[in-house]
Design a protein around this motif. Structure first.
Motif, PDB file in Angstrom:
ATOM      1  N   ARG A   1     -45.586 -11.646  14.649  1.00 35.41           N
ATOM      2  CA  ARG A   1     -46.554 -10.799  15.358  1.00 35.41           C
ATOM      3  C   ARG A   1     -47.453 -10.035  14.395  1.00 35.41           C
ATOM      4  NH1 ARG A   1     -42.240 -11.786  18.225  1.00 35.41           N
ATOM      5  NH2 ARG A   1     -42.281 -11.784  20.514  1.00 35.41           N
ATOM      6  N   HIS A   2     -47.375 -10.369  13.122  1.00 39.17           N
ATOM      7  CA  HIS A   2     -48.242  -9.792  12.086  1.00 39.17           C
ATOM      8  C   HIS A   2     -48.079  -8.278  11.967  1.00 39.17           C
ATOM      9  CE1 HIS A   2     -50.104 -13.743  11.930  1.00 39.17           C
ATOM     10  NE2 HIS A   2     -50.324 -13.664  13.236  1.00 39.17           N
ATOM     11  N   ARG A   3     -46.838  -7.812  12.093  1.00 41.19           N
ATOM     12  CA  ARG A   3     -46.569  -6.394  11.916  1.00 41.19           C
ATOM     13  C   ARG A   3     -46.491  -6.069  10.428  1.00 41.19           C
ATOM     14  NH1 ARG A   3     -48.565  -6.699  16.417  1.00 41.19           N
ATOM     15  NH2 ARG A   3     -47.228  -7.058  18.241  1.00 41.19           N
ATOM     16  N   PRO A   4     -46.839  -4.817  10.033  1.00 39.23           N
ATOM     17  CA  PRO A   4     -46.919  -4.463   8.601  1.00 39.23           C
ATOM     18  C   PRO A   4     -45.559  -4.167   7.986  1.00 39.23           C
ATOM     19  CG  PRO A   4     -47.537  -2.585   9.946  1.00 39.23           C
ATOM     20  CD  PRO A   4     -47.310  -3.722  10.913  1.00 39.23           C
ATOM     21  N   VAL A   5     -44.664  -5.155   8.001  1.00 38.50           N
ATOM     22  CA  VAL A   5     -43.309  -4.966   7.515  1.00 38.50           C
ATOM     23  C   VAL A   5     -43.142  -5.565   6.120  1.00 38.50           C
ATOM     24  CG1 VAL A   5     -42.493  -7.091   8.656  1.00 38.50           C
ATOM     25  CG2 VAL A   5     -40.850  -5.293   8.027  1.00 38.50           C
ATOM     26  N   THR A   6     -42.460  -4.838   5.254  1.00 38.73           N
ATOM     27  CA  THR A   6     -42.002  -5.349   3.966  1.00 38.73           C
ATOM     28  C   THR A   6     -40.489  -5.474   4.054  1.00 38.73           C
ATOM     29  OG1 THR A   6     -43.803  -4.272   2.770  1.00 38.73           O
ATOM     30  CG2 THR A   6     -41.864  -4.913   1.489  1.00 38.73           C
ATOM     31  N   PHE A   7     -39.954  -6.601   3.642  1.00 37.25           N
ATOM     32  CA  PHE A   7     -38.511  -6.827   3.765  1.00 37.25           C
ATOM     33  C   PHE A   7     -37.953  -7.336   2.450  1.00 37.25           C
ATOM     34  CE2 PHE A   7     -35.178 -10.102   4.446  1.00 37.25           C
ATOM     35  CZ  PHE A   7     -34.148  -9.241   4.796  1.00 37.25           C
ATOM     36  N   LYS A   8     -36.748  -6.846   2.130  1.00 31.89           N
ATOM     37  CA  LYS A   8     -36.028  -7.377   0.976  1.00 31.89           C
ATOM     38  C   LYS A   8     -34.537  -7.295   1.243  1.00 31.89           C
ATOM     39  CE  LYS A   8     -35.664  -7.113  -4.070  1.00 31.89           C
ATOM     40  NZ  LYS A   8     -36.166  -6.440  -5.298  1.00 31.89           N
ATOM     41  N   ALA A   9     -33.824  -8.387   0.940  1.00 30.44           N
ATOM     42  CA  ALA A   9     -32.362  -8.410   0.987  1.00 30.44           C
ATOM     43  C   ALA A   9     -31.847  -8.207  -0.438  1.00 30.44           C
ATOM     44  CB  ALA A   9     -31.870  -9.733   1.551  1.00 30.44           C
ATOM     45  N   TYR A  10     -30.793  -7.402  -0.583  1.00 33.96           N
ATOM     46  CA  TYR A  10     -30.307  -7.003  -1.908  1.00 33.96           C
ATOM     47  C   TYR A  10     -28.964  -7.664  -2.207  1.00 33.96           C
ATOM     48  CZ  TYR A  10     -34.178  -3.827  -1.981  1.00 33.96           C
ATOM     49  OH  TYR A  10     -35.466  -3.321  -1.983  1.00 33.96           O
ATOM     50  N   PRO A  11     -28.958  -8.667  -3.097  1.00 30.15           N
ATOM     51  CA  PRO A  11     -27.710  -9.348  -3.455  1.00 30.15           C
ATOM     52  C   PRO A  11     -26.700  -8.363  -4.053  1.00 30.15           C
ATOM     53  CG  PRO A  11     -29.616 -10.579  -4.253  1.00 30.15           C
ATOM     54  CD  PRO A  11     -30.122  -9.243  -3.795  1.00 30.15           C
ATOM     55  N   GLY A  12     -25.437  -8.560  -3.724  1.00 35.35           N
ATOM     56  CA  GLY A  12     -24.381  -7.727  -4.280  1.00 35.35           C
ATOM     57  C   GLY A  12     -24.225  -6.377  -3.615  1.00 35.35           C
ATOM     58  N   ALA A  13     -25.097  -6.039  -2.666  1.00 30.76           N
ATOM     59  CA  ALA A  13     -25.043  -4.728  -2.016  1.00 30.76           C
ATOM     60  C   ALA A  13     -24.428  -4.846  -0.632  1.00 30.76           C
ATOM     61  CB  ALA A  13     -26.443  -4.133  -1.910  1.00 30.76           C
ATOM     62  N   ASP A  14     -23.509  -3.913  -0.326  1.00 28.51           N
ATOM     63  CA  ASP A  14     -22.949  -3.864   1.024  1.00 28.51           C
ATOM     64  C   ASP A  14     -23.742  -2.847   1.851  1.00 28.51           C
ATOM     65  OD1 ASP A  14     -22.084  -1.360   0.163  1.00 28.51           O
ATOM     66  OD2 ASP A  14     -19.950  -1.894   0.114  1.00 28.51           O
ATOM     67  N   HIS A  15     -23.153  -2.399   2.958  1.00 24.91           N
ATOM     68  CA  HIS A  15     -23.872  -1.551   3.902  1.00 24.91           C
ATOM     69  C   HIS A  15     -24.370  -0.257   3.250  1.00 24.91           C
ATOM     70  CE1 HIS A  15     -25.004  -0.432   7.947  1.00 24.91           C
ATOM     71  NE2 HIS A  15     -24.263   0.666   7.929  1.00 24.91           N
ATOM     72  N   SER A  16     -23.526   0.407   2.485  1.00 30.39           N
ATOM     73  CA  SER A  16     -23.920   1.662   1.860  1.00 30.39           C
ATOM     74  C   SER A  16     -24.661   1.452   0.542  1.00 30.39           C
ATOM     75  CB  SER A  16     -22.684   2.542   1.612  1.00 30.39           C
ATOM     76  OG  SER A  16     -22.138   3.006   2.825  1.00 30.39           O
ATOM     77  N   ALA A  17     -24.201   0.512  -0.270  1.00 28.40           N
ATOM     78  CA  ALA A  17     -24.825   0.290  -1.578  1.00 28.40           C
ATOM     79  C   ALA A  17     -26.285  -0.117  -1.446  1.00 28.40           C
ATOM     80  CB  ALA A  17     -24.047  -0.766  -2.353  1.00 28.40           C
ATOM     81  N   ASN A  18     -26.639  -0.705  -0.310  1.00 35.16           N
ATOM     82  CA  ASN A  18     -28.018  -1.107  -0.063  1.00 35.16           C
ATOM     83  C   ASN A  18     -28.976   0.087  -0.136  1.00 35.16           C
ATOM     84  OD1 ASN A  18     -30.286  -2.622   1.161  1.00 35.16           O
ATOM     85  ND2 ASN A  18     -29.787  -1.458   2.999  1.00 35.16           N
ATOM     86  N   MET A  19     -28.513   1.268   0.255  1.00 30.19           N
ATOM     87  CA  MET A  19     -29.367   2.454   0.197  1.00 30.19           C
ATOM     88  C   MET A  19     -29.856   2.689  -1.231  1.00 30.19           C
ATOM     89  SD  MET A  19     -26.904   4.929   2.511  1.00 30.19           S
ATOM     90  CE  MET A  19     -27.901   6.416   2.380  1.00 30.19           C
ATOM     91  N   PHE A  20     -28.945   2.562  -2.183  1.00 34.81           N
ATOM     92  CA  PHE A  20     -29.267   2.861  -3.576  1.00 34.81           C
ATOM     93  C   PHE A  20     -29.904   1.668  -4.282  1.00 34.81           C
ATOM     94  CE2 PHE A  20     -25.784   5.435  -2.060  1.00 34.81           C
ATOM     95  CZ  PHE A  20     -26.255   6.716  -2.322  1.00 34.81           C
ATOM     96  N   ALA A  21     -29.479   0.464  -3.931  1.00 35.59           N
ATOM     97  CA  ALA A  21     -30.078  -0.731  -4.524  1.00 35.59           C
ATOM     98  C   ALA A  21     -31.560  -0.834  -4.191  1.00 35.59           C
ATOM     99  CB  ALA A  21     -29.336  -1.979  -4.037  1.00 35.59           C
ATOM    100  N   SER A  22     -31.936  -0.316  -3.030  1.00 37.98           N
ATOM    101  CA  SER A  22     -33.335  -0.438  -2.593  1.00 37.98           C
ATOM    102  C   SER A  22     -34.230   0.679  -3.130  1.00 37.98           C
ATOM    103  CB  SER A  22     -33.404  -0.452  -1.061  1.00 37.98           C
ATOM    104  OG  SER A  22     -32.863   0.727  -0.496  1.00 37.98           O
ATOM    105  N   LEU A  23     -33.648   1.740  -3.708  1.00 41.17           N
ATOM    106  CA  LEU A  23     -34.458   2.870  -4.155  1.00 41.17           C
ATOM    107  C   LEU A  23     -35.565   2.505  -5.150  1.00 41.17           C
ATOM    108  CD1 LEU A  23     -31.890   5.795  -4.457  1.00 41.17           C
ATOM    109  CD2 LEU A  23     -33.950   5.766  -3.037  1.00 41.17           C
ATOM    110  N   PRO A  24     -35.341   1.592  -6.125  1.00 37.15           N
ATOM    111  CA  PRO A  24     -36.447   1.251  -7.019  1.00 37.15           C
ATOM    112  C   PRO A  24     -37.656   0.675  -6.294  1.00 37.15           C
ATOM    113  CG  PRO A  24     -34.356   0.539  -7.955  1.00 37.15           C
ATOM    114  CD  PRO A  24     -34.068   0.963  -6.552  1.00 37.15           C
ATOM    115  N   ASP A  25     -37.443   0.175  -5.084  1.00 40.44           N
ATOM    116  CA  ASP A  25     -38.555  -0.343  -4.283  1.00 40.44           C
ATOM    117  C   ASP A  25     -39.046   0.679  -3.260  1.00 40.44           C
ATOM    118  OD1 ASP A  25     -38.462  -2.987  -5.453  1.00 40.44           O
ATOM    119  OD2 ASP A  25     -36.643  -3.320  -4.284  1.00 40.44           O
ATOM    120  N   THR A  26     -38.134   1.406  -2.633  1.00 38.63           N
ATOM    121  CA  THR A  26     -38.546   2.299  -1.556  1.00 38.63           C
ATOM    122  C   THR A  26     -39.176   3.597  -2.064  1.00 38.63           C
ATOM    123  OG1 THR A  26     -36.272   3.151  -1.384  1.00 38.63           O
ATOM    124  CG2 THR A  26     -36.901   1.356   0.095  1.00 38.63           C
ATOM    125  N   LEU A  27     -38.753   4.086  -3.232  1.00 41.15           N
ATOM    126  CA  LEU A  27     -39.377   5.294  -3.771  1.00 41.15           C
ATOM    127  C   LEU A  27     -40.872   5.100  -4.020  1.00 41.15           C
ATOM    128  CD1 LEU A  27     -36.596   6.589  -6.209  1.00 41.15           C
ATOM    129  CD2 LEU A  27     -37.409   7.761  -4.157  1.00 41.15           C
TER     130      LEU A  27
END
Length: 369
Positions: free
Chosen positions: A335-361
């Motif tokens: 639907r051409h929504r402005p979404v950026t997506f990334k899956a983080y290898p080696g990260a579980d439910h909580s670790a994903n919060m911190f693994a994604s910080l270099p991108d989300t900050l």
């Protein structure tokens, strides 16, 4: 009070006056504001407040929620501190579980200190029903989104040091709330300057699976699944009494949902240890009324996204399986929504919060320029 009705000097009738309906309190209006207890401050906080504010409940009626406002140390920049509205993950549905009462997990404190260190004020709703009247409608995305947005309004009424510019960031249950917020923020609060969202570990497409739950469902081996399910049923039972949720439950299921109304996550997780969803259910949930209620509460919108948003998910997440998020992202991109997506290898439910910080900050930094 009586009103006398007359015509040409002749008294025709005396009728009781009908009082004007009291206007509902404006969403975001403060009920109270007080300094937040120091033990509940985030690292890097300069000032903090605990607030009660008006928002809306699951039926769209005026309701009170609570939350906290955290200001960074130092002097606010011109125009005020840019705002992060934090949507927290599962803590429970009982009043004692509200973060402004129980405090925050070490995980969340570690994560949020990274955001306040960027020079963002953090406003953090407890969600309606957590610490206030009624049972929190756990998983009802529209209600949680209104709570998140109205918390920004309440924060700006608490202190003039907050900017109109804001983003929403949420994890797990809060990631789900962040997606709902992203789809409605600009329309619901046009007076604010909504810039975008970050959702980590967000559940989606559950409405495609949940209606098929029934007595034959085995233990699926997903972390926290029975706890989440009990919380959702507790919220649904309170917000949709016509469903008569207890009719679908075994005696063990009724006891688990009763316990869910008062036990916070760790205690509830221990309470349902060894219990499966199948053992909770006496009947299949795949009936029209129940399926419609589930879909209305949790189906993530695919429309309404006017600002960029980031979806992050851990490959090793056993709370929210990654394939559900793959489908969501595929539907959004179609639907051409402005979404950026990334899956983080080696990260579980909580670790994903911190693994994604270099991108989300940096993602949020660009949004709040």
């Amino acid at each position: 009070m009586l009103i006398r009705i007359a015509m040409a000097g002749t008294l025709l009738a005396t009728v009781p006056a009908v009082p004007a309906a009291a206007a509902e309190p404006a969403p975001g209006r403060l009920v109270s504001r007080a300094p937040l207890a120091r033990k509940l401050w985030l690292p890097g906080t300069g000032r903090a407040y605990q607030v009660k504010y008006w928002t809306k409940d699951v039926r769209g009626r005026a309701a009170v929620s609570t939350g906290a406002v955290f200001l960074p140390k130092g002097r606010a920049p011109r125009g005020g501190w840019p705002v992060v509205s934090w949507a927290h993950g599962t803590v429970g549905v009982g009043d004692s579980c509200a973060p402004t009462r129980a405090g925050r997990s070490a995980r969340d404190i570690k994560y949020l200190r990274r955001w306040i260190a960027q020079g963002y004020a953090i406003v953090a709703t407890d969600y309606q029903g957590l610490g206030t009247k009624g049972v929190h409608p756990y998983g009802d995305g529209r209600t949680e989104a209104r709570n998140v947005i109205d918390m920004v309004r309440a924060g700006r009424r608490t202190t003039a040091a907050l900017s109109r510019k804001w983003v929403v960031i949420g994890q797990s249950q809060g990631g789900h709330a962040a997606l709902f917020t992203a789809s409605t923020a600009a329309r619901y609060a046009p007076e604010l300057d909504y810039r975008g969202a970050v959702a980590t570990g967000a559940p989606s497409n559950i409405e495609l699976i949940a209606p098929y739950a029934g007595p034959i469902v085995p233990d699926l081996g997903l972390d926290g699944l029975v706890t989440y399910f009990a919380y959702f049923l507790a919220g649904l039972r309170a917000s949709h009494p016509s469903l008569r949720v207890d009719r679908y439950l075994t005696p063990a299921g009724v006891k688990a949902v009763d316990a869910a109304e008062r036990l916070c996550y760790d205690a509830m997780h221990e309470r349902v240890s060894g219990l499966s969803i199948g053992a909770m259910l006496a009947r299949d949930l795949n009936v029209p009324a129940f399926s419609a209620a589930i879909r209305s509460a949790i189906e993530v919108p695919l429309d309404g996204y006017g600002a960029p948003f980031y979806v992050a998910h851990g490959v090793l997440d056993t709370d929210v399986p990654l394939p559900l998020t793959y489908k969501l992202v595929a539907d959004l991109r179609a639907r051409h929504r402005p979404v950026t997506f990334k899956a983080y290898p080696g990260a579980d439910h909580s670790a994903n919060m911190f693994a994604s910080l270099p991108d989300t900050l940096p993602f949020v930094r660009r949004l709040l320029r």
